[in-house]
Design a protein around this motif. Structure first.
Motif, PDB file in Angstrom:
ATOM      1  N   ILE A  19      21.769 -25.044   5.900  1.00  0.00           N
ATOM      2  CA  ILE A  19      22.568 -26.238   5.606  1.00  0.00           C
ATOM      3  C   ILE A  19      21.743 -27.208   4.759  1.00  0.00           C
ATOM      4  CG2 ILE A  19      23.704 -28.257   6.614  1.00  0.00           C
ATOM      5  CD1 ILE A  19      24.388 -26.395   9.055  1.00  0.00           C
ATOM      6  N   ALA A  20      20.474 -27.390   5.126  1.00  0.00           N
ATOM      7  CA  ALA A  20      19.587 -28.279   4.368  1.00  0.00           C
ATOM      8  C   ALA A  20      19.463 -27.814   2.919  1.00  0.00           C
ATOM      9  CB  ALA A  20      18.218 -28.343   5.027  1.00  0.00           C
ATOM     10  N   GLN A  21      19.312 -26.515   2.710  1.00  0.00           N
ATOM     11  CA  GLN A  21      19.192 -25.981   1.345  1.00  0.00           C
ATOM     12  C   GLN A  21      20.463 -26.220   0.538  1.00  0.00           C
ATOM     13  OE1 GLN A  21      15.894 -25.937   0.956  1.00  0.00           O
ATOM     14  NE2 GLN A  21      16.304 -24.283  -0.476  1.00  0.00           N
ATOM     15  N   GLN A  22      21.604 -26.042   1.162  1.00  0.00           N
ATOM     16  CA  GLN A  22      22.872 -26.278   0.467  1.00  0.00           C
ATOM     17  C   GLN A  22      22.997 -27.745   0.042  1.00  0.00           C
ATOM     18  OE1 GLN A  22      26.439 -24.246   2.246  1.00  0.00           O
ATOM     19  NE2 GLN A  22      24.910 -23.636   3.780  1.00  0.00           N
ATOM     20  N   ILE A  23      22.542 -28.654   0.899  1.00  0.00           N
ATOM     21  CA  ILE A  23      22.595 -30.081   0.567  1.00  0.00           C
ATOM     22  C   ILE A  23      21.604 -30.402  -0.546  1.00  0.00           C
ATOM     23  CG2 ILE A  23      22.245 -32.420   1.463  1.00  0.00           C
ATOM     24  CD1 ILE A  23      23.142 -31.290   4.243  1.00  0.00           C
ATOM     25  N   ARG A  24      20.427 -29.789  -0.514  1.00  0.00           N
ATOM     26  CA  ARG A  24      19.431 -30.009  -1.570  1.00  0.00           C
ATOM     27  C   ARG A  24      19.979 -29.596  -2.937  1.00  0.00           C
ATOM     28  NH1 ARG A  24      15.858 -28.032   2.598  1.00  0.00           N
ATOM     29  NH2 ARG A  24      14.610 -29.806   3.302  1.00  0.00           N
ATOM     30  N   LYS A  25      20.770 -28.551  -2.967  1.00  0.00           N
ATOM     31  CA  LYS A  25      21.347 -28.089  -4.241  1.00  0.00           C
ATOM     32  C   LYS A  25      22.272 -29.135  -4.853  1.00  0.00           C
ATOM     33  CE  LYS A  25      20.986 -23.162  -3.296  1.00  0.00           C
ATOM     34  NZ  LYS A  25      21.698 -21.919  -2.960  1.00  0.00           N
ATOM     35  N   LEU A  26      22.714 -30.096  -4.043  1.00  0.00           N
ATOM     36  CA  LEU A  26      23.561 -31.188  -4.544  1.00  0.00           C
ATOM     37  C   LEU A  26      22.721 -32.367  -5.041  1.00  0.00           C
ATOM     38  CD1 LEU A  26      26.333 -31.273  -1.776  1.00  0.00           C
ATOM     39  CD2 LEU A  26      26.435 -30.164  -4.018  1.00  0.00           C
ATOM     40  N   GLY A  27      21.386 -32.226  -4.990  1.00  0.00           N
ATOM     41  CA  GLY A  27      20.505 -33.272  -5.491  1.00  0.00           C
ATOM     42  C   GLY A  27      19.993 -34.250  -4.445  1.00  0.00           C
ATOM     43  N   TRP A  28      20.160 -33.929  -3.173  1.00  0.00           N
ATOM     44  CA  TRP A  28      19.720 -34.802  -2.097  1.00  0.00           C
ATOM     45  C   TRP A  28      18.285 -34.470  -1.678  1.00  0.00           C
ATOM     46  CZ3 TRP A  28      22.419 -38.753   0.301  1.00  0.00           C
ATOM     47  CH2 TRP A  28      23.757 -38.898  -0.077  1.00  0.00           C
ATOM     48  N   ASP A  29      17.531 -35.514  -1.298  1.00  0.00           N
ATOM     49  CA  ASP A  29      16.231 -35.362  -0.650  1.00  0.00           C
ATOM     50  C   ASP A  29      16.543 -35.238   0.842  1.00  0.00           C
ATOM     51  OD1 ASP A  29      13.651 -35.584   0.399  1.00  0.00           O
ATOM     52  OD2 ASP A  29      13.582 -37.756   0.106  1.00  0.00           O
ATOM     53  N   VAL A  30      16.413 -34.041   1.396  1.00  0.00           N
ATOM     54  CA  VAL A  30      16.813 -33.772   2.780  1.00  0.00           C
ATOM     55  C   VAL A  30      15.580 -33.701   3.679  1.00  0.00           C
ATOM     56  CG1 VAL A  30      17.995 -32.170   4.339  1.00  0.00           C
ATOM     57  CG2 VAL A  30      18.826 -32.468   1.997  1.00  0.00           C
ATOM     58  N   PHE A  31      15.617 -34.481   4.753  1.00  0.00           N
ATOM     59  CA  PHE A  31      14.558 -34.390   5.757  1.00  0.00           C
ATOM     60  C   PHE A  31      15.073 -33.534   6.909  1.00  0.00           C
ATOM     61  CE2 PHE A  31      12.468 -35.591   9.683  1.00  0.00           C
ATOM     62  CZ  PHE A  31      11.156 -35.355   9.329  1.00  0.00           C
TER      63      PHE A  31
END
Length: 191
Positions: A19-31
């Motif tokens: 899920i974190a990787q999918q969000i990162r692909k949208l340009g987010w800095d995910v913690f």
């Protein structure tokens, strides 16, 4: 304000890294670094503290491990502009999201697609979505700069609140609209 997101979930949920990787692909800095502790981190912490003769309360109050982990997570909870809680999750996850919501940050709860459980208190979150695809849709169009904006026509006034703002506790589509004044982390009302 940066597109930083604190991903909240269970240490036992194997989908968190994906899920974190999918969000990162949208340009987010995910913690999501908390996930590195592994699915049994809390169990091992408990065993360690009990072997030292400590109770749960003692471990929370006096243990360096608890202090360190709490401080680590809190630093990133405060740093991130958005909090996302992926269900199922436990007490810690709900407290983390609640802290972020109470701090006026944009918060999202991701329900499992097959859930039949309802909970009215999830209205504290800025957004509730069913499934990761709906989360990704929401994040793709979400504007961090406008995250404090409330559209009263959506029936969800009171979300994305900031301390000192006048908010509607019961939405305009409910029977009675009560107003409350937020002062820091305290709320008084109805007025």
């Amino acid at each position: 304000m940066s597109k930083s997101l604190y991903l909240i979930g269970s240490l036992r949920n194997p989908d968190i890294p994906s899920i974190a990787q999918q969000i990162r692909k949208l340009g987010w800095d995910v913690f999501d670094d908390w996930y590195a502790a592994g699915p049994e981190a809390d169990d091992y912490w408990r065993k360690y503290e009990e072997a030292r003769g400590r109770t749960y309360e003692d471990a929370l109050d006096n243990g360096y491990a608890a202090r360190h982990v709490f401080g680590f997570d809190l630093e990133h909870i405060r740093r991130c502009s958005v909090g996302v809680l992926v269900l199922p999750a436990g007490r810690s996850g709900h407290l983390e999201l609640g802290y972020m919501a109470g701090s006026g940050k944009h918060t999202v709860i991701v329900l499992p697609e097959d859930t039949d459980r309802w909970d009215v208190m999830y209205k504290f979150a800025s957004k509730v979505v069913r499934g990761v695809p709906k989360l990704l849709e929401h994040l793709e169009t979400f504007n961090v700069e406008r995250s404090g904006y409330n559209d009263p026509s959506d029936g969800r006034s009171g979300r994305d609140h900031r301390p000192g703002q006048l908010i509607v506790v019961d939405g305009p589509r409910d029977r009675g609209a009560h107003l409350a004044q937020l002062r820091g982390d305290a709320c008084t009302g109805p007025l």
